[in-house]
Design a protein around this motif. Structure first.
Motif, PDB file in Angstrom:
ATOM      1  N   PHE A  74       1.214  -1.592  -0.093  1.00  0.00           N
ATOM      2  CA  PHE A  74      -0.056  -0.121  -0.161  1.00  0.00           C
ATOM      3  C   PHE A  74       1.192   1.536  -0.036  1.00  0.00           C
ATOM      4  CE2 PHE A  74      -5.066  -1.091   0.309  1.00  0.00           C
ATOM      5  CZ  PHE A  74      -4.324  -2.532   0.499  1.00  0.00           C
ATOM      6  N   GLY A  75       1.714   1.448   0.634  1.00  0.00           N
ATOM      7  CA  GLY A  75       2.875   2.324   0.747  1.00  0.00           C
ATOM      8  C   GLY A  75       3.137   2.588  -0.401  1.00  0.00           C
ATOM      9  N   LEU A  76       3.899   1.469  -1.095  1.00  0.00           N
ATOM     10  CA  LEU A  76       4.348   2.013  -2.657  1.00  0.00           C
ATOM     11  C   LEU A  76       3.761   1.946  -3.766  1.00  0.00           C
ATOM     12  CD1 LEU A  76       7.360   0.785  -4.436  1.00  0.00           C
ATOM     13  CD2 LEU A  76       5.924  -0.927  -4.957  1.00  0.00           C
ATOM     14  N   THR A  77       2.393   2.025  -3.057  1.00  0.00           N
ATOM     15  CA  THR A  77       0.950   2.695  -4.585  1.00  0.00           C
ATOM     16  C   THR A  77       0.590   3.831  -4.060  1.00  0.00           C
ATOM     17  OG1 THR A  77       0.139   0.487  -4.127  1.00  0.00           O
ATOM     18  CG2 THR A  77      -1.081   2.337  -5.283  1.00  0.00           C
ATOM     19  N   LEU A  78       1.220   3.956  -2.605  1.00  0.00           N
ATOM     20  CA  LEU A  78       0.455   5.831  -2.460  1.00  0.00           C
ATOM     21  C   LEU A  78       2.101   6.747  -2.861  1.00  0.00           C
ATOM     22  CD1 LEU A  78      -0.813   7.671  -0.536  1.00  0.00           C
ATOM     23  CD2 LEU A  78       0.963   6.870   0.870  1.00  0.00           C
ATOM     24  N   ILE A  79       2.815   5.918  -2.812  1.00  0.00           N
ATOM     25  CA  ILE A  79       4.254   7.158  -3.335  1.00  0.00           C
ATOM     26  C   ILE A  79       3.789   6.860  -5.173  1.00  0.00           C
ATOM     27  CG2 ILE A  79       6.888   6.574  -3.843  1.00  0.00           C
ATOM     28  CD1 ILE A  79       6.943   5.112  -0.905  1.00  0.00           C
ATOM     29  N   VAL A  80       4.003   5.466  -5.527  1.00  0.00           N
ATOM     30  CA  VAL A  80       3.287   5.406  -7.600  1.00  0.00           C
ATOM     31  C   VAL A  80       3.141   7.219  -7.487  1.00  0.00           C
ATOM     32  CG1 VAL A  80       3.417   4.707  -8.860  1.00  0.00           C
ATOM     33  CG2 VAL A  80       4.821   3.538  -7.624  1.00  0.00           C
ATOM     34  N   LEU A  81       1.898   6.542  -6.548  1.00  0.00           N
ATOM     35  CA  LEU A  81       0.167   8.147  -7.545  1.00  0.00           C
ATOM     36  C   LEU A  81       0.534   9.060  -6.722  1.00  0.00           C
ATOM     37  CD1 LEU A  81      -2.916   5.991  -6.104  1.00  0.00           C
ATOM     38  CD2 LEU A  81      -1.875   6.000  -8.220  1.00  0.00           C
ATOM     39  N   VAL A  82       1.275   9.013  -6.014  1.00  0.00           N
ATOM     40  CA  VAL A  82       1.687  10.615  -5.201  1.00  0.00           C
ATOM     41  C   VAL A  82       2.556  11.409  -6.426  1.00  0.00           C
ATOM     42  CG1 VAL A  82       2.749  11.589  -3.615  1.00  0.00           C
ATOM     43  CG2 VAL A  82       0.866  10.601  -2.526  1.00  0.00           C
ATOM     44  N   ALA A  83       3.966  10.395  -6.439  1.00  0.00           N
ATOM     45  CA  ALA A  83       4.836  10.740  -7.259  1.00  0.00           C
ATOM     46  C   ALA A  83       4.705  10.951  -9.195  1.00  0.00           C
ATOM     47  CB  ALA A  83       5.727   9.738  -7.791  1.00  0.00           C
ATOM     48  N   CYS A  84       3.813  10.712  -9.042  1.00  0.00           N
ATOM     49  CA  CYS A  84       3.095  10.715 -11.142  1.00  0.00           C
ATOM     50  C   CYS A  84       2.356  12.437 -10.672  1.00  0.00           C
ATOM     51  CB  CYS A  84       2.008   9.570 -10.796  1.00  0.00           C
ATOM     52  SG  CYS A  84       2.559   8.266 -12.032  1.00  0.00           S
ATOM     53  N   VAL A  85       1.154  12.250  -9.963  1.00  0.00           N
ATOM     54  CA  VAL A  85       0.416  13.478  -9.330  1.00  0.00           C
ATOM     55  C   VAL A  85       1.312  14.948  -9.265  1.00  0.00           C
ATOM     56  CG1 VAL A  85      -0.945  15.136  -8.072  1.00  0.00           C
ATOM     57  CG2 VAL A  85      -1.665  13.196  -8.152  1.00  0.00           C
ATOM     58  N   ILE A  86       2.422  14.858  -8.616  1.00  0.00           N
ATOM     59  CA  ILE A  86       3.930  16.181  -8.380  1.00  0.00           C
ATOM     60  C   ILE A  86       4.552  16.161 -10.067  1.00  0.00           C
ATOM     61  CG2 ILE A  86       5.529  16.452  -6.814  1.00  0.00           C
ATOM     62  CD1 ILE A  86       5.435  14.819  -5.313  1.00  0.00           C
ATOM     63  N   GLN A  87       5.187  14.844 -10.769  1.00  0.00           N
ATOM     64  CA  GLN A  87       5.886  14.878 -11.710  1.00  0.00           C
ATOM     65  C   GLN A  87       4.465  15.273 -12.963  1.00  0.00           C
ATOM     66  OE1 GLN A  87       6.188  11.360 -13.958  1.00  0.00           O
ATOM     67  NE2 GLN A  87       7.773  11.565 -14.648  1.00  0.00           N
ATOM     68  N   GLY A  88       3.382  15.075 -13.022  1.00  0.00           N
ATOM     69  CA  GLY A  88       2.594  15.408 -13.461  1.00  0.00           C
ATOM     70  C   GLY A  88       2.180  16.813 -13.784  1.00  0.00           C
ATOM     71  N   ILE A  89       2.191  17.763 -12.044  1.00  0.00           N
ATOM     72  CA  ILE A  89       2.009  19.124 -12.043  1.00  0.00           C
ATOM     73  C   ILE A  89       3.347  20.409 -12.204  1.00  0.00           C
ATOM     74  CG2 ILE A  89       1.857  20.355 -10.337  1.00  0.00           C
ATOM     75  CD1 ILE A  89      -0.057  18.904  -9.000  1.00  0.00           C
ATOM     76  N   ASN A  90       4.751  19.166 -11.991  1.00  0.00           N
ATOM     77  CA  ASN A  90       5.682  20.012 -12.840  1.00  0.00           C
ATOM     78  C   ASN A  90       6.099  20.091 -13.786  1.00  0.00           C
ATOM     79  OD1 ASN A  90       6.531  20.510  -9.640  1.00  0.00           O
ATOM     80  ND2 ASN A  90       8.158  19.161  -9.471  1.00  0.00           N
ATOM     81  N   ARG A  91       5.739  18.786 -14.521  1.00  0.00           N
ATOM     82  CA  ARG A  91       5.583  19.245 -16.400  1.00  0.00           C
ATOM     83  C   ARG A  91       4.818  20.267 -16.906  1.00  0.00           C
ATOM     84  NH1 ARG A  91       7.140  15.933 -20.803  1.00  0.00           N
ATOM     85  NH2 ARG A  91       4.681  15.898 -21.243  1.00  0.00           N
ATOM     86  N   HIS A  92       3.509  20.040 -16.165  1.00  0.00           N
ATOM     87  CA  HIS A  92       2.830  20.690 -16.622  1.00  0.00           C
ATOM     88  C   HIS A  92       3.462  22.421 -17.015  1.00  0.00           C
ATOM     89  CE1 HIS A  92      -1.013  21.957 -18.615  1.00  0.00           C
ATOM     90  NE2 HIS A  92      -1.035  23.469 -17.976  1.00  0.00           N
ATOM     91  N   LYS A  93       3.758  22.305 -15.400  1.00  0.00           N
ATOM     92  CA  LYS A  93       4.423  23.706 -15.064  1.00  0.00           C
ATOM     93  C   LYS A  93       5.419  24.464 -15.741  1.00  0.00           C
ATOM     94  CE  LYS A  93       2.881  24.592 -10.062  1.00  0.00           C
ATOM     95  NZ  LYS A  93       2.962  24.013  -8.869  1.00  0.00           N
ATOM     96  N   SER A  94       6.145  23.348 -15.928  1.00  0.00           N
ATOM     97  CA  SER A  94       7.729  23.384 -16.539  1.00  0.00           C
ATOM     98  C   SER A  94       7.565  23.793 -18.451  1.00  0.00           C
ATOM     99  CB  SER A  94       8.860  22.620 -16.635  1.00  0.00           C
ATOM    100  OG  SER A  94       8.849  21.766 -17.586  1.00  0.00           O
ATOM    101  N   VAL A  95       6.191  23.508 -18.863  1.00  0.00           N
ATOM    102  CA  VAL A  95       5.909  23.703 -19.448  1.00  0.00           C
ATOM    103  C   VAL A  95       5.738  24.998 -19.997  1.00  0.00           C
ATOM    104  CG1 VAL A  95       4.619  22.372 -21.589  1.00  0.00           C
ATOM    105  CG2 VAL A  95       5.916  20.897 -20.685  1.00  0.00           C
ATOM    106  N   PHE A  96       5.000  25.281 -19.088  1.00  0.00           N
ATOM    107  CA  PHE A  96       3.950  26.554 -19.320  1.00  0.00           C
ATOM    108  C   PHE A  96       5.262  27.931 -19.429  1.00  0.00           C
ATOM    109  CE2 PHE A  96       1.398  29.781 -17.850  1.00  0.00           C
ATOM    110  CZ  PHE A  96       0.146  29.281 -18.626  1.00  0.00           C
ATOM    111  N   HIS A  97       5.930  27.307 -18.202  1.00  0.00           N
ATOM    112  CA  HIS A  97       6.967  28.500 -18.006  1.00  0.00           C
ATOM    113  C   HIS A  97       8.022  28.737 -19.247  1.00  0.00           C
ATOM    114  CE1 HIS A  97      10.113  30.706 -16.340  1.00  0.00           C
ATOM    115  NE2 HIS A  97      11.119  30.315 -16.481  1.00  0.00           N
ATOM    116  N   ASP A  98       8.481  27.295 -19.646  1.00  0.00           N
ATOM    117  CA  ASP A  98       9.199  27.404 -21.437  1.00  0.00           C
ATOM    118  C   ASP A  98       8.331  27.752 -22.292  1.00  0.00           C
ATOM    119  OD1 ASP A  98      10.799  25.816 -20.040  1.00  0.00           O
ATOM    120  OD2 ASP A  98      10.873  24.333 -20.754  1.00  0.00           O
ATOM    121  N   VAL A  99       6.975  27.646 -22.832  1.00  0.00           N
ATOM    122  CA  VAL A  99       6.232  28.927 -23.816  1.00  0.00           C
ATOM    123  C   VAL A  99       6.359  29.844 -23.549  1.00  0.00           C
ATOM    124  CG1 VAL A  99       3.912  28.130 -24.829  1.00  0.00           C
ATOM    125  CG2 VAL A  99       4.872  26.024 -24.227  1.00  0.00           C
TER     126      VAL A  99
END
Lengths: 54, 232, 250
Positions: free
Chosen positions: A18-43
């Motif tokens: 369960f912990g690993l699942t939580l970590i992966v899900l949270v990591a996916c969310v954070i990675q998604g948000i960060n990527r969106h922010k950085s792409v937005f910034h680059d554009v």
């Protein structure tokens, strides 16, 4: 309470799954948000740069 | 008269022209044909050296070793399937020709099998004998290898068409093709093992034949689409 | 009907619409997963054979299901992009691949952790599901590697779409062959087909987890597609107005 957490001696396996699942899900969310922010910034910087050139 | 014949877009003429040309090229450059064979023989030599020389061990691991070596050897030669045509511009000619492109990609895959697959099948008994395989097992192995290498040539032609013109080469191609090739490996190697254990082998042989038919019908179209995409 | 699809596939419209859907998906997913986790961990009775270790099912099965689902989404939208040349569907395919790979990894890892107490080993080649999940992971790696290797984005979209479709044709064959292969040994599967019927107190949390994971996956996917769309449309007028709202010249 402790008995519940121990999961009949399988606690380590159950909680790590369960912990690993939580970590992966949270990591996916954070990675998604960060990527969106950085792409937005680059554009934005790109468009700004083009704007100042013209 | 001759012109009239030449201008007739006969599907079989284009097919046989491509096959004849590729075989002639391979004949002129025997290294392309021999390298996978040497690779196949060497990988098969590595396993007894790594695993140990006992007869039981060799007889047990033989089918798997031969199949893995064959898979890797035919993968090794796949990278050059469209590469030399791409470099000398004849790939553009293929794409521009009035012949249906899937027929030509089928011809490329068939000639790849004739150049790389068939010699492998013919050499495999030599390797099998060193792994103590009995004669019946060798027969089954050659049948499964024939279907298997044909399927791999067809499947691999898709991957080769997707990666043509990219400088990443064999590593990328292996990454694309190996997962897709696993059913062939599973059925090929297990069927040979079952033959070695005197079990019925028809199920595996039928599966490999069916898979080969599926690839014969689907792969040329996927390869043609991939070639058009990579050469836009 | 067609105008609806046409409008949906237009990048700026999708970009706004997805932003409205993401919070709903996230909240729904969170609620379902929260219920499923609590009910699955504490209220569902222990399995009579596997004890409490069976509770790993509540994360393993949703992850495994979504790893397949993501490939389906990827292949279908890649096919749509290839046939009807809809740019948005290529963006969906590109966004689905890394998520699918993560869920495949999760299914593999939880399956392996589950296998340790049940089989006494971290990895059991005899289990066809784990083996096909591993091949699935390799398929995702191949897809992402091909996409990364091609510099021209339009070409990368189309080439990887062909690969996704070839993979989709092959996945059933891979599953079948892995099943056949492991049936020759002693089968060692976690979930026995035709076994004793699962109790509803065990089943409801599982269904809730599957729904919840699907909603969370939907939210993650929409977010990633938004990023893809923003990047792909970076030269367009609407992105210009979006990133420079004050200085915009409409």
């Amino acid at each position: 309470m402790n008995e519940m957490l121990a999961m009949g001696n399988y606690g380590a396996y159950v909680w790590s799954s369960f912990g690993l699942t939580l970590i992966v899900l949270v990591a996916c969310v954070i990675q998604g948000i960060n990527r969106h922010k950085s792409v937005f910034h680059d554009v934005k910087t790109r468009i700004r740069a083009m704007e100042s050139e013209s | 008269m001759n012109d009239v014949i030449l201008n007739m877009p006969s599907v079989l003429r284009g097919f046989s022209a491509v096959v004849r040309r590729d075989i002639l090229l391979a004949w002129k450059r025997p290294g392309d044909m021999l390298n996978p064979l040497f690779f196949f023989a060497m990988v098969s030599t590595l396993f007894p050296l790594a695993v140990g020389p006992t007869t039981e061990q060799l007889a047990f691991s033989g089918p798997g070793v031969v199949w893995v070596a064959a898979l890797l050897a035919s993968l090794l030669s796949l990278n050059s399937l469209f590469m030399s045509d791409f470099e000398d511009g004849s790939l553009d000619q293929l794409l521009l020709s009035p012949q249906p492109l899937p027929m030509l990609t089928l011809a490329k895959a068939v000639s790849h099998w004739l150049i790389a697959g068939l010699p492998l099948v013919l050499v495999s008994p030599l390797v099998a004998i060193t792994f103590q395989m009995p004669a019946r097992t060798i027969g089954v192995m050659m049948v499964t290898l024939s279907f298997g290498t044909m399927s791999l040539s067809l499947l691999g032609s898709i991957g080769a068409a997707l990666t043509v013109g990219l400088n990443r080469g064999t590593a990328l191609l292996s990454l694309l093709i190996l997962p897709l090739a696993m059913p062939v490996l599973i059925f090929g190697a297990r069927t040979v093992s079952m033959a070695a254990a005197d079990d019925a082998v028809s199920a595996g042989v039928y599966f490999l034949a069916a898979y080969c038919m599926l690839m014969l019908t689907l792969a040329p179209f996927a390869t043609a689409a991939a070639l058009r995409i990579s050469n836009e | 009907m067609w105008t609806f699809f046409h409008k949906l596939a237009s990048p700026p419209h999708f970009y706004d619409l997805a932003a409205k859907f993401i919070p709903w998906f996230a909240v729904l997913g969170f609620v379902f997963v929260a219920y499923g986790t609590v009910a699955g961990l504490f209220f569902a009775p222990a399995d009579y054979q596997q004890g409490d270790a069976f509770r790993i099912i509540y994360v393993h099965v949703p992850a495994a299901y979504l790893s397949m689902m993501a490939y389906m989404i990827m292949a279908v939208s890649a096919g749509i992009g290839l046939v009807w040349r809809i740019k948005l569907s290529h963006a969906v395919a590109a966004a689905a691949a890394p998520l699918g790979a993560w869920f495949t990894f999760l299914a593999l890892a939880t399956g392996s952790i589950w296998g340790r107490p049940m089989w006494g080993t971290w990895w059991e080649w005899g289990d066809p599901r784990l083996t096909s999940e591993l091949i699935m992971l390799f398929l995702y790696f191949g897809y992402m590697a091909l996409r990364a290797a091609i510099d021209d984005p339009a070409k990368a979209d189309k080439a990887s779409a062909v690969l996704a479709l070839v993979g989709a044709v092959n996945i059933p064959i891979i599953h079948f062959s892995v099943e056949w292969w492991s049936s020759l040994h002693q089968g060692a599967t976690l979930i026995r087909e035709g076994g004793p019927a699962i109790q509803t107190s065990m089943l409801y949390p599982l269904l809730a987890m599957i729904f919840g994971f699907t909603f969370l996956f939907g939210a993650l996917l929409l977010g990633r597609v938004r990023t893809e769309v923003l990047f792909r449309e970076r030269r367009s007028r609407w992105v210009y107005n979006l990133v420079l709202p004050d200085e915009g010249r409409g």
